[in-house]
Design an enzyme around this catalytic site. Structure first.
Site, PDB file in Angstrom:
ATOM      1  N   TYR A   1       0.832  -1.217   0.000  1.00  0.00           N
ATOM      2  CA  TYR A   1       0.000   0.000   0.000  1.00  0.00           C
ATOM      3  C   TYR A   1       0.861   1.260   0.000  1.00  0.00           C
ATOM      4  O   TYR A   1       0.471   2.288  -0.577  1.00  0.00           O
ATOM      5  CB  TYR A   1      -0.986  -0.032   1.176  1.00  0.00           C
ATOM      6  CG  TYR A   1      -2.094  -1.040   0.957  1.00  0.00           C
ATOM      7  CD1 TYR A   1      -2.019  -2.319   1.501  1.00  0.00           C
ATOM      8  CD2 TYR A   1      -3.171  -0.739   0.117  1.00  0.00           C
ATOM      9  CE1 TYR A   1      -3.008  -3.261   1.249  1.00  0.00           C
ATOM     10  CE2 TYR A   1      -4.165  -1.689  -0.137  1.00  0.00           C
ATOM     11  CZ  TYR A   1      -4.071  -2.941   0.424  1.00  0.00           C
ATOM     12  OH  TYR A   1      -5.042  -3.879   0.168  1.00  0.00           O
TER      13      TYR A   1
ATOM     14  N   HIS B   1     -14.972  -0.106  -1.350  1.00  0.00           N
ATOM     15  CA  HIS B   1     -13.820  -0.905  -0.903  1.00  0.00           C
ATOM     16  C   HIS B   1     -12.837  -0.087  -0.081  1.00  0.00           C
ATOM     17  O   HIS B   1     -11.690  -0.502   0.114  1.00  0.00           O
ATOM     18  CB  HIS B   1     -13.096  -1.513  -2.114  1.00  0.00           C
ATOM     19  CG  HIS B   1     -13.918  -2.545  -2.827  1.00  0.00           C
ATOM     20  ND1 HIS B   1     -13.695  -2.899  -4.139  1.00  0.00           N
ATOM     21  CD2 HIS B   1     -14.996  -3.271  -2.436  1.00  0.00           C
ATOM     22  CE1 HIS B   1     -14.572  -3.811  -4.503  1.00  0.00           C
ATOM     23  NE2 HIS B   1     -15.394  -4.054  -3.492  1.00  0.00           N
TER      24      HIS B   1
ATOM     25  N   CYS C   1      -6.997   2.642  12.856  1.00  0.00           N
ATOM     26  CA  CYS C   1      -6.261   2.187  14.042  1.00  0.00           C
ATOM     27  C   CYS C   1      -7.008   1.003  14.685  1.00  0.00           C
ATOM     28  O   CYS C   1      -8.191   1.124  15.030  1.00  0.00           O
ATOM     29  CB  CYS C   1      -6.145   3.327  15.058  1.00  0.00           C
ATOM     30  SG  CYS C   1      -5.300   2.810  16.574  1.00  0.00           S
TER      31      CYS C   1
ATOM     32  N   CYS D   1      -0.366   5.750  15.885  1.00  0.00           N
ATOM     33  CA  CYS D   1      -1.673   6.337  15.531  1.00  0.00           C
ATOM     34  C   CYS D   1      -1.678   7.798  15.995  1.00  0.00           C
ATOM     35  O   CYS D   1      -1.339   8.079  17.153  1.00  0.00           O
ATOM     36  CB  CYS D   1      -2.792   5.557  16.228  1.00  0.00           C
ATOM     37  SG  CYS D   1      -4.411   6.382  16.187  1.00  0.00           S
TER      38      CYS D   1
ATOM     39  N   THR E   1     -15.030  -1.821 -15.094  1.00  0.00           N
ATOM     40  CA  THR E   1     -14.965  -2.905 -14.123  1.00  0.00           C
ATOM     41  C   THR E   1     -15.188  -4.243 -14.809  1.00  0.00           C
ATOM     42  O   THR E   1     -15.996  -4.373 -15.721  1.00  0.00           O
ATOM     43  CB  THR E   1     -15.984  -2.718 -12.976  1.00  0.00           C
ATOM     44  OG1 THR E   1     -15.860  -3.810 -12.054  1.00  0.00           O
ATOM     45  CG2 THR E   1     -17.412  -2.633 -13.480  1.00  0.00           C
TER      46      THR E   1
ATOM     47  N   ALA F   1     -11.835   4.724 -21.491  1.00  0.00           N
ATOM     48  CA  ALA F   1     -12.747   5.520 -20.660  1.00  0.00           C
ATOM     49  C   ALA F   1     -12.674   7.001 -20.998  1.00  0.00           C
ATOM     50  O   ALA F   1     -13.707   7.685 -21.023  1.00  0.00           O
ATOM     51  CB  ALA F   1     -12.413   5.302 -19.184  1.00  0.00           C
TER      52      ALA F   1
HETATM   53  N1  APR Z   1     -10.896   2.290 -20.165  1.00  0.00           N
HETATM   54  C1  APR Z   1     -11.997   1.578 -19.777  1.00  0.00           C
HETATM   55  N2  APR Z   1     -11.938   0.349 -19.225  1.00  0.00           N
HETATM   56  C2  APR Z   1     -10.715  -0.182 -19.038  1.00  0.00           C
HETATM   57  C3  APR Z   1      -9.522   0.494 -19.408  1.00  0.00           C
HETATM   58  C4  APR Z   1      -9.656   1.777 -19.989  1.00  0.00           C
HETATM   59  N3  APR Z   1      -8.589   2.490 -20.381  1.00  0.00           N
HETATM   60  N4  APR Z   1      -8.467  -0.318 -19.104  1.00  0.00           N
HETATM   61  C5  APR Z   1      -8.981  -1.434 -18.567  1.00  0.00           C
HETATM   62  N5  APR Z   1     -10.322  -1.363 -18.529  1.00  0.00           N
HETATM   63  C6  APR Z   1     -11.277  -2.371 -18.031  1.00  0.00           C
HETATM   64  C7  APR Z   1     -10.829  -3.799 -18.238  1.00  0.00           C
HETATM   65  O1  APR Z   1     -11.283  -4.262 -19.498  1.00  0.00           O
HETATM   66  C8  APR Z   1     -11.529  -4.521 -17.078  1.00  0.00           C
HETATM   67  O2  APR Z   1     -12.822  -4.951 -17.477  1.00  0.00           O
HETATM   68  O3  APR Z   1     -11.364  -2.188 -16.625  1.00  0.00           O
HETATM   69  C9  APR Z   1     -11.660  -3.441 -16.005  1.00  0.00           C
HETATM   70  C10 APR Z   1     -10.713  -3.639 -14.826  1.00  0.00           C
HETATM   71  O4  APR Z   1     -11.060  -4.830 -14.196  1.00  0.00           O
HETATM   72  P1  APR Z   1     -10.303  -5.240 -12.850  1.00  0.00           P
HETATM   73  O5  APR Z   1      -8.846  -5.077 -13.051  1.00  0.00           O
HETATM   74  O6  APR Z   1     -10.853  -6.557 -12.435  1.00  0.00           O
HETATM   75  O7  APR Z   1     -10.747  -4.104 -11.804  1.00  0.00           O
HETATM   76  P2  APR Z   1     -12.093  -4.007 -11.002  1.00  0.00           P
HETATM   77  O8  APR Z   1     -13.248  -4.534 -11.805  1.00  0.00           O
HETATM   78  O9  APR Z   1     -12.201  -2.631 -10.497  1.00  0.00           O
HETATM   79  O10 APR Z   1     -11.825  -4.999  -9.750  1.00  0.00           O
HETATM   80  C11 APR Z   1     -12.810  -5.028  -8.725  1.00  0.00           C
HETATM   81  O11 APR Z   1     -11.332  -6.379  -7.376  1.00  0.00           O
HETATM   82  O12 APR Z   1      -9.245  -6.859  -6.557  1.00  0.00           O
HETATM   83  C12 APR Z   1     -10.443  -6.259  -6.264  1.00  0.00           C
HETATM   84  O13 APR Z   1     -10.753  -4.577  -4.694  1.00  0.00           O
HETATM   85  C13 APR Z   1     -10.280  -4.802  -5.989  1.00  0.00           C
HETATM   86  O14 APR Z   1     -11.856  -3.022  -6.409  1.00  0.00           O
HETATM   87  C14 APR Z   1     -11.172  -4.121  -7.013  1.00  0.00           C
HETATM   88  C15 APR Z   1     -12.136  -5.213  -7.398  1.00  0.00           C
END
Ligand code: APR
Length: 236
Positions: free
Chosen positions: A53, A110, A118, A137, A177, A219
């Site tokens: 982190y 999340h 803490c 802390c 996502t 995006a």
């Molecule tokens: N523009 C739009 N979408 C994009 C881009 C971009 N430039 N680059 C990647 N992506 C898309 C990918 O195609 C994928 O579907 O973003 C998504 C990212 O997916 P993940 O990496 O799985 O991320 P996320 O869905 O946020 O993961 C959910 O998993 O590990 C946990 O807590 C963590 O919040 C996270 C959760």
């Protein structure tokens, strides 16, 4: 304006230079999530978790919001002063790029990278620098701080507020996502039939078939376009 819920994931921050989790070369291809994103991993080796982190806080310190973050802030602004969550942005991301772009009606399901918690007194101080095992802390002075993020196996945050907004929303938009992690991945199912559902992603997510409308691309291209078209149709 229709009642709207937006869900964002790591893809919206990708063009700000922050890695996603499951794309090729993503975070989980380099480090085991069991080691850094579970309570068991933290109990087993807290220094590795601190390092993970600390590295992500340093990366975030040089990242800037992108056009997609800004477009969502513009969309929220069009709702004006809201007495309830007529517009709610739910992010799975722990970065603060939505805030820095101007989003206000926002919940981090999340948790937040720039906050610690803490384990002794429960304080949740803002924190932008490194944290080690002996970091005291600021509230109680004890060295029992952990990242204020939701690990696998822990309860997601703000779920009552999220459920209320989902129950009444008329438009649901999922952005950047992979629809891999619940409960966020299940939101589209909850609102299908009640709300118009839209997926804005680089490529089809695992939930793609559940959406009424889909648009694929980066995006910073497809989110500003969606916002521009939506406002043109709805700001009479
Ligand atoms: N523009 C739009 N979408 C994009 C881009 C971009 N430039 N680059 C990647 N992506 C898309 C990918 O195609 C994928 O579907 O973003 C998504 C990212 O997916 P993940 O990496 O799985 O991320 P996320 O869905 O946020 O993961 C959910 O998993 O590990 C946990 O807590 C963590 O919040 C996270 C959760």
């Amino acid at each position: 304006m229709e009642r709207m819920v937006i869900l964002t994931g790591a893809g919206i921050s990708r063009e700000s230079g922050l890695d996603t989790f499951r794309d090729e070369g993503g975070i989980w291809s380099r480090i085991r999530l069991e080691d850094v994103c579970t309570p068991e991993g933290f109990a087993r080796d807290p220094d590795t978790v601190d390092d993970f982190y600390n590295k992500r806080r340093r990366e975030l310190s040089t990242a800037e919001p992108n056009a997609a973050h800004r477009a969502l802030a513009d969309l929220e602004a069009a709702y004006g002063n809201m007495t309830d969550d007529a517009f709610l942005l739910i992010t799975q991301n722990i970065d603060d790029l939505h805030e820095r772009a101007g989003s206000e009606n926002l919940v981090h399901i999340h948790g937040e990278l720039l906050r610690l918690r803490c384990l002794n007194c429960g304080a949740t101080p803002l924190w932008a620098t490194d944290c080690q095992r002996n970091t005291p802390c600021p509230a109680c002075g004890q060295p029992h701080l952990r990242p204020d993020v939701v690990w696998f196996g822990e309860l997601p945050l703000h779920m009552e507020r999220i459920q209320r907004a989902l129950e009444r929303c008329e438009v649901f938009v999922a952005i950047g996502t992979s629809a891999t992690v619940y409960p966020a991945a299940g939101f589209v199912d909850e609102v299908s039939g009640q709300a118009r559902t839209v997926e804005l992603n680089l490529v089809p997510s695992g939930n793609a078939g559940l959406f009424d409308e889909v648009s694929y691309g980066e995006a910073t291209t497809i989110v500003p376009r969606f916002v521009r078209d939506y406002l043109a149709e709805n700001l009479l």
